[in-house]
Design an enzyme around this catalytic site. Structure first.
Site, PDB file in Angstrom:
ATOM      1  N   ASP A  65      89.227 -54.979 -40.559  1.00 47.36           N
ATOM      2  CA  ASP A  65      89.435 -54.077 -39.966  1.00 47.36           C
ATOM      3  C   ASP A  65      88.163 -54.079 -38.590  1.00 47.36           C
ATOM      4  O   ASP A  65      88.301 -54.037 -37.502  1.00 47.36           O
ATOM      5  CB  ASP A  65      89.427 -52.511 -40.414  1.00 47.36           C
ATOM      6  CG  ASP A  65      90.868 -52.303 -40.811  1.00 47.36           C
ATOM      7  OD1 ASP A  65      91.844 -53.045 -40.653  1.00 47.36           O
ATOM      8  OD2 ASP A  65      91.097 -51.529 -41.933  1.00 47.36           O
TER       9      ASP A  65
ATOM     10  N   LYS B   7      93.811 -48.181 -49.441  1.00 50.38           N
ATOM     11  CA  LYS B   7      92.608 -48.914 -49.101  1.00 50.38           C
ATOM     12  C   LYS B   7      91.483 -48.877 -49.769  1.00 50.38           C
ATOM     13  O   LYS B   7      90.621 -49.522 -50.228  1.00 50.38           O
ATOM     14  CB  LYS B   7      92.293 -48.529 -47.775  1.00 50.38           C
ATOM     15  CG  LYS B   7      93.286 -49.364 -46.649  1.00 50.38           C
ATOM     16  CD  LYS B   7      92.864 -49.037 -45.323  1.00 50.38           C
ATOM     17  CE  LYS B   7      93.319 -50.011 -44.331  1.00 50.38           C
ATOM     18  NZ  LYS B   7      92.974 -49.849 -42.863  1.00 50.38           N
TER      19      LYS B   7
END
Ligand code: ATR
Length: 278
Positions: free
Chosen positions: A106, A70
């Protein structure tokens, strides 16, 4: 001339076996009758750059990104969204002729889930208490600030990590607390968010008392295995509003699906049931 192959998307990570994303996107593709495929792609760190170069040539329009890539993908991106830059990590990539665009959904998924599962929720109502200082805590802290939280308090087992997270957001009102201060801080919190792995199947429960919480403190867990964590059970036992972690996972997936397949998908009970059938 051979007809064009169906478009592809997927999720890259290492290891990748436990990802629920293929089931989630597969449900949407079937529901909307889209001729495309979404696949899990195990990609070792050493293969990340080569893999990201090869995927668009193989017909991929984009990928989701999970552990451990990520943060690294940001250094390889042709462009980075403002929210991904702010969080310092990306979970959704879209391939372009120039390379790839990196976004982070997210925090968006976290906020959308609260809008759906706790209508009337407003970050501005008071300080938020966030447990944990990993990547999920960072995305949620960024979103709470954007949504107008007056202060975000971070309590983490390793205090230095909480401090590092706060330093990342300076001068925004994000403050570090010692883990032992959690119950005291709960007294003033408008919401409590668990981003640690405590409460997950195979892990110890999150051992905190909710006794000091006000009667309208919103309790959120991002753990979704099990769906009803000991924390959420304790919240419901005290009649506090409680939101489980599956919704965040479902909502964070929607922007990628829309970018790759051209249709904004619905997050509803049918999707929840399909993913829970895993
Ligand atoms: P993610 O990116 O999903 O947020 P992470 O970076 O591994 O995952 O973070 C996991 C979080 O759970 C951390 O805040 C971790 O605390 P430390 O920073 O002290 O490691 C927290 N955590 C994991 N196990 C824990 C435990 N037994 N007690 C308290 N906190 C724990």
């Amino acid at each position: 001339m051979t007809p064009p192959a169906p478009p592809l998307a997927g999720v890259i990570g290492w290891p990748i076996g436990h990802s629920l994303s293929p089931r989630l996107h597969g449900h949407w593709l079937r529901r909307y009758g889209i001729d495309a495929h979404y696949v899990p792609l195990g990609l070792e760190p050493a293969e990340l750059e080569a893999g990201l170069l090869a995927l668009p040539r193989l017909g991929f329009r984009g990928v989701n990104v999970t552990i451990p890539h990520k943060e690294t993908v940001l250094t390889l991106a042709a462009s980075v969204s403002e929210r991904a830059a702010r969080i310092g990590a990306a979970n959704t990539l879209s391939f372009t002729p120039q390379g790839f665009h990196a976004d982070n959904t997210d925090g968006y998924g976290f906020a959308e889930n609260l809008r759906q599962a706790a209508p009337g929720w407003q970050a501005a109502r008071g300080p938020a208490l966030v447990l944990g200082a990993g990547g999920a805590a960072r995305a949620i802290a960024a979103t709470l600030l954007t949504e107008g939280a007056p202060e975000v308090r971070i309590a983490n087992r390793t205090f230095e990590r909480a401090q590092a997270l706060c330093a990342h957001f300076t001068p925004a009102p994000v403050v570090a607390l010692a883990w032992t201060e959690t119950e005291e801080a709960l007294h003033e919190a408008a919401m409590l968010v668990n981003t640690t792995s405590l409460g997950m199947t195979g892990q110890p429960p999150l051992d905190i008392s909710l006794e000091t919480a006000a009667s309208d403190t919103l309790v959120c867990d991002i753990v979704y295995r099990p769906l009803e964590t000991p924390l959420l059970a304790a919240a419901r036992a005290r009649a506090l509003p409680a939101v489980d972690g599956l919704g965040m996972l479902l909502h964070q997936a929607a922007p990628g699906f829309e970018a790759w397949f051209g249709r904004r998908p619905q997050v509803d009970d049918a999707l929840r049931a399909a993913v829970l059938g895993a």
